[in-house]
Design a protein around this motif. Structure first.
Motif, PDB file in Angstrom:
ATOM      1  N   VAL A 109     109.247 112.580 -10.867  1.00 23.04           N
ATOM      2  CA  VAL A 109     108.379 113.760 -10.835  1.00 23.04           C
ATOM      3  C   VAL A 109     108.256 114.264  -9.403  1.00 23.04           C
ATOM      4  CG1 VAL A 109     106.034 114.610 -11.208  1.00 23.04           C
ATOM      5  CG2 VAL A 109     107.100 113.103 -12.904  1.00 23.04           C
ATOM      6  N   TYR A 110     108.091 113.341  -8.462  1.00 26.47           N
ATOM      7  CA  TYR A 110     108.014 113.750  -7.061  1.00 26.47           C
ATOM      8  C   TYR A 110     109.359 114.306  -6.570  1.00 26.47           C
ATOM      9  CZ  TYR A 110     103.395 111.598  -6.601  1.00 26.47           C
ATOM     10  OH  TYR A 110     102.057 111.304  -6.729  1.00 26.47           O
ATOM     11  N   ASP A 111     110.465 113.764  -7.061  1.00 25.02           N
ATOM     12  CA  ASP A 111     111.780 114.325  -6.745  1.00 25.02           C
ATOM     13  C   ASP A 111     111.868 115.777  -7.208  1.00 25.02           C
ATOM     14  OD1 ASP A 111     112.635 111.932  -5.654  1.00 25.02           O
ATOM     15  OD2 ASP A 111     113.773 111.314  -7.424  1.00 25.02           O
ATOM     16  N   LEU A 112     111.373 116.025  -8.416  1.00 24.15           N
ATOM     17  CA  LEU A 112     111.388 117.387  -8.965  1.00 24.15           C
ATOM     18  C   LEU A 112     110.572 118.333  -8.098  1.00 24.15           C
ATOM     19  CD1 LEU A 112     111.990 119.437 -11.257  1.00 24.15           C
ATOM     20  CD2 LEU A 112     109.934 118.598 -12.404  1.00 24.15           C
ATOM     21  N   ILE A 113     109.404 117.889  -7.661  1.00 28.54           N
ATOM     22  CA  ILE A 113     108.543 118.730  -6.824  1.00 28.54           C
ATOM     23  C   ILE A 113     109.230 119.056  -5.504  1.00 28.54           C
ATOM     24  CG2 ILE A 113     106.376 118.754  -5.520  1.00 28.54           C
ATOM     25  CD1 ILE A 113     105.154 117.139  -7.849  1.00 28.54           C
ATOM     26  N   GLU A 114     109.861 118.057  -4.885  1.00 25.59           N
ATOM     27  CA  GLU A 114     110.585 118.308  -3.636  1.00 25.59           C
ATOM     28  C   GLU A 114     111.714 119.316  -3.852  1.00 25.59           C
ATOM     29  OE1 GLU A 114     110.076 114.182  -1.055  1.00 25.59           O
ATOM     30  OE2 GLU A 114     111.960 114.569  -2.114  1.00 25.59           O
ATOM     31  N   PHE A 115     112.438 119.164  -4.960  1.00 28.13           N
ATOM     32  CA  PHE A 115     113.536 120.085  -5.249  1.00 28.13           C
ATOM     33  C   PHE A 115     113.016 121.502  -5.414  1.00 28.13           C
ATOM     34  CE2 PHE A 115     116.149 122.489  -8.206  1.00 28.13           C
ATOM     35  CZ  PHE A 115     117.422 122.355  -7.641  1.00 28.13           C
ATOM     36  N   ILE A 116     111.944 121.646  -6.164  1.00 29.92           N
ATOM     37  CA  ILE A 116     111.401 122.975  -6.432  1.00 29.92           C
ATOM     38  C   ILE A 116     110.885 123.617  -5.154  1.00 29.92           C
ATOM     39  CG2 ILE A 116     109.426 124.131  -7.518  1.00 29.92           C
ATOM     40  CD1 ILE A 116     109.967 122.428  -9.995  1.00 29.92           C
ATOM     41  N   LEU A 117     110.225 122.845  -4.302  1.00 33.69           N
ATOM     42  CA  LEU A 117     109.759 123.399  -3.023  1.00 33.69           C
ATOM     43  C   LEU A 117     110.936 123.925  -2.208  1.00 33.69           C
ATOM     44  CD1 LEU A 117     107.330 123.886  -1.138  1.00 33.69           C
ATOM     45  CD2 LEU A 117     107.833 121.672  -0.102  1.00 33.69           C
TER      46      LEU A 117
END
Length: 298
Positions: A109-117
């Motif tokens: 989930v944190y990987d996804l957030i970093e990608f989206i940012l």
């Protein structure tokens, strides 16, 4: 600001959260993060009818909405799926992402957030997203914050503020120092394979790069650059402060063929890397302020 205790918590009927969420993610945190992503990144799932937002019709083709490029990027570069397999409607795409999200490990989930940012382009939107994200993380007692575009473990807010300030101050003007700070942060923040030792080296290298620039000698080591700065007097630097960082550099330097004590330690940990990153970040900010006041880079 932390969420006030509920009635049931005050009355002792439900437990009061004490420990930080460091290697886990409870239902409330996961839900709050999903709602943030809906607002900033999956807003193409909605349309405005001038009064309020409504969901698109389930049969609207994904390729007809403004967020199609983002959907393609997420599908191809994050999920690593073939574009011929991307869901064809807005609703099907949203459901596919949500199904993955609900089952994903906390760190993904944190990987996804970093990608989206990293997909956001507008500086104001990036800052607003980061601020709201960090508010959610703090409210839910998550042991992480977004710093410099990376989800970073926390021990105290002052350390992270020092790092964030240095990243902002270096900017494009001092790209070398900034690159080292970003590398140190990335190595320290890797949730699967953190590299404390090389994070420490990168932190010191950020100071070395900036000092070499101030000294006017791109080949100078940190010790040599500090001596040149003091000799030239272009930037006022207290001898004790310079001596302290020169000794700190000695811990990570193997220029004399001998690996020094700190880097030989087999049990270097997060707190060692964070201390070095925060200390070096603060020194970088200090040097930039001093250099600007002296008119060195004007």
């Amino acid at each position: 600001m932390a969420t006030p205790l509920s009635f049931s918590q005050r009355a002792g009927y439900t437990p009061v959260p004490i420990e930080l969420q460091t290697e886990s993610m409870d239902r409330v945190l996961r839900s709050d993060l999903w709602n943030l992503l809906l607002e900033y990144c999956f807003d193409f799932i909605y349309y405005d009818n001038s009064f309020h937002r409504e969901l698109y019709n389930k049969n609207i083709p994904l390729e007809r909405v403004e967020g199609f490029w983002f959907a393609q990027s997420l599908w191809k570069d994050f999920f690593h799926q073939g574009l011929d397999r991307i869901p064809r409607t807005v609703w099907a795409f949203k459901q596919a992402v949500r199904d993955w999200y609900d089952k994903a490990e906390w760190y993904r989930v944190y990987d996804l957030i970093e990608f989206i940012l990293g997909e956001l382009e507008d500086p104001t939107e990036i800052q607003d997203f980061t601020n709201e994200l960090n508010e959610i993380l703090e409210r839910n007692r998550a042991g992480y914050r977004m710093v410099g575009g990376l989800i970073t473990p926390i021990t105290d807010s002052a350390s992270l503020q020092a790092v964030e300030a240095a990243l902002q101050q270096t900017g494009d003007r001092f790209g070398g120092a900034r690159a080292h700070l970003e590398a140190a942060l990335r190595l320290m923040s890797d949730r699967e394979r953190p590299d404390w030792r090389n994070s420490i080296k990168e932190s010191i290298s950020a100071v070395e790069a900036l000092c070499a620039l101030i000294a006017g000698d791109s080949c100078a080591s940190l010790g040599g650059a500090l001596k040149l700065i003091q000799k030239k007097g272009t930037v006022p630097l207290h001898p004790s402060l310079a001596s302290g960082f020169e000794k700190l550099y000695g811990y990570t330097s193997d220029g004399d063929g001998i690996r020094h004590a700190m880097m030989d330690e087999p049990d270097l940990a997060f707190e060692d890397a964070l201390y070095m990153l925060a200390s070096c970040s603060a020194f970088v900010s200090y040097l930039i302020v001093k250099a600007d006041k002296s008119g060195l880079f004007c």
